[in-house]
Scaffold this motif. Structure first.
Motif, mmCIF file in Angstrom:
data_model
loop_
_atom_site.group_PDB
_atom_site.id
_atom_site.type_symbol
_atom_site.label_atom_id
_atom_site.label_comp_id
_atom_site.label_asym_id
_atom_site.label_seq_id
_atom_site.Cartn_x
_atom_site.Cartn_y
_atom_site.Cartn_z
ATOM 1 N N TYR A 66 -1.017 -22.199 -2.679
ATOM 2 C CA TYR A 66 -0.234 -23.028 -1.991
ATOM 3 C C TYR A 66 1.245 -22.218 -1.607
ATOM 4 O O TYR A 66 1.822 -22.413 -0.362
ATOM 5 C CB TYR A 66 0.239 -23.960 -2.922
ATOM 6 C CG TYR A 66 1.187 -25.079 -1.865
ATOM 7 C CD1 TYR A 66 0.543 -26.110 -1.265
ATOM 8 C CD2 TYR A 66 2.662 -25.254 -2.215
ATOM 9 C CE1 TYR A 66 1.264 -27.161 -0.292
ATOM 10 C CE2 TYR A 66 3.247 -26.099 -1.484
ATOM 11 C CZ TYR A 66 2.640 -27.010 -0.606
ATOM 12 O OH TYR A 66 3.751 -28.049 -0.037
ATOM 13 N N ILE A 67 1.920 -21.451 -2.486
ATOM 14 C CA ILE A 67 3.037 -20.881 -2.322
ATOM 15 C C ILE A 67 2.770 -19.768 -1.236
ATOM 16 O O ILE A 67 3.502 -19.373 -0.352
ATOM 17 C CB ILE A 67 3.617 -20.261 -3.716
ATOM 18 C CG1 ILE A 67 3.960 -21.413 -4.355
ATOM 19 C CG2 ILE A 67 4.774 -19.253 -3.566
ATOM 20 C CD1 ILE A 67 4.430 -21.170 -5.962
ATOM 21 N N ALA A 69 0.644 -19.518 1.302
ATOM 22 C CA ALA A 69 0.394 -20.143 2.332
ATOM 23 C C ALA A 69 1.723 -20.742 2.982
ATOM 24 O O ALA A 69 1.810 -20.558 4.248
ATOM 25 C CB ALA A 69 -0.670 -21.385 2.243
ATOM 26 N N TRP A 70 2.472 -21.395 2.336
ATOM 27 C CA TRP A 70 3.853 -21.824 2.685
ATOM 28 C C TRP A 70 4.855 -20.652 3.107
ATOM 29 O O TRP A 70 5.298 -20.866 3.976
ATOM 30 C CB TRP A 70 4.515 -22.495 1.394
ATOM 31 C CG TRP A 70 5.834 -23.244 1.939
ATOM 32 C CD1 TRP A 70 6.166 -24.137 2.378
ATOM 33 C CD2 TRP A 70 7.063 -22.793 1.754
ATOM 34 N NE1 TRP A 70 7.422 -24.284 2.766
ATOM 35 C CE2 TRP A 70 8.264 -23.378 2.105
ATOM 36 C CE3 TRP A 70 7.493 -21.438 1.057
ATOM 37 C CZ2 TRP A 70 9.510 -22.911 2.010
ATOM 38 C CZ3 TRP A 70 8.833 -20.982 0.776
ATOM 39 C CH2 TRP A 70 9.847 -22.019 1.305
ATOM 40 N N LEU A 71 4.792 -19.590 2.310
ATOM 41 C CA LEU A 71 5.592 -18.393 2.731
ATOM 42 C C LEU A 71 4.891 -17.770 4.090
ATOM 43 O O LEU A 71 5.578 -17.424 5.049
ATOM 44 C CB LEU A 71 5.607 -17.386 1.755
ATOM 45 C CG LEU A 71 6.303 -17.839 0.510
ATOM 46 C CD1 LEU A 71 6.187 -16.820 -0.695
ATOM 47 C CD2 LEU A 71 7.831 -17.843 0.726
ATOM 48 N N ASN A 73 3.279 -19.504 6.381
ATOM 49 C CA ASN A 73 3.687 -20.359 7.469
ATOM 50 C C ASN A 73 5.100 -20.248 7.982
ATOM 51 O O ASN A 73 5.491 -20.457 9.044
ATOM 52 C CB ASN A 73 3.192 -21.693 7.312
ATOM 53 C CG ASN A 73 1.558 -21.851 7.276
ATOM 54 O OD1 ASN A 73 0.830 -21.181 7.929
ATOM 55 N ND2 ASN A 73 1.138 -22.906 6.305
ATOM 56 N N LYS A 74 6.062 -20.207 6.813
ATOM 57 C CA LYS A 74 7.442 -20.182 7.135
ATOM 58 C C LYS A 74 7.794 -18.962 7.815
ATOM 59 O O LYS A 74 8.476 -19.144 8.737
ATOM 60 C CB LYS A 74 8.135 -20.385 5.743
ATOM 61 C CG LYS A 74 9.686 -20.214 5.722
ATOM 62 C CD LYS A 74 10.369 -20.767 4.672
ATOM 63 C CE LYS A 74 11.598 -20.826 4.685
ATOM 64 N NZ LYS A 74 12.368 -21.933 5.874
#
Length: 78
Positions: A66-67, A69-71, A73-74
């Motif tokens: 999750y982390i 993927a979040w990074l 996408n950000k």
């Protein structure tokens, strides 16, 4: 989910190795391949520890995925 599931499956396989009594042979072989002698002794199998291991590794893998993927996408904007 994929990373968490992969870690959980890996640890499910480890639990099966412990249950079948093959884990000590496996770990000794891995140390031998690395030209090492390991101090680790595999203990008896318990279902509670096995399920805890699988659940904890899934959760950790899920959070790591999750982390990442979040990074991604950000910071991967076009």
């Amino acid at each position: 989910l994929i990373f968490g599931s992969s870690l959980a499956i890996f640890h499910l396989i480890w639990s099966i190795l412990v249950l079948t009594g093959v884990a000590q042979i496996f770990i000794d072989f891995i140390f031998w391949l690395h030209m090492m002698r390991g101090p680790y002794i595999i203990t008896r199998f318990t279902i509670t520890q096995s399920l805890s291991l699988i659940v904890v590794t899934f959760v950790i893998g899920y959070l790591m995925g999750y982390i990442v993927a979040w990074l991604w996408n950000k910071f991967n904007t076009k």
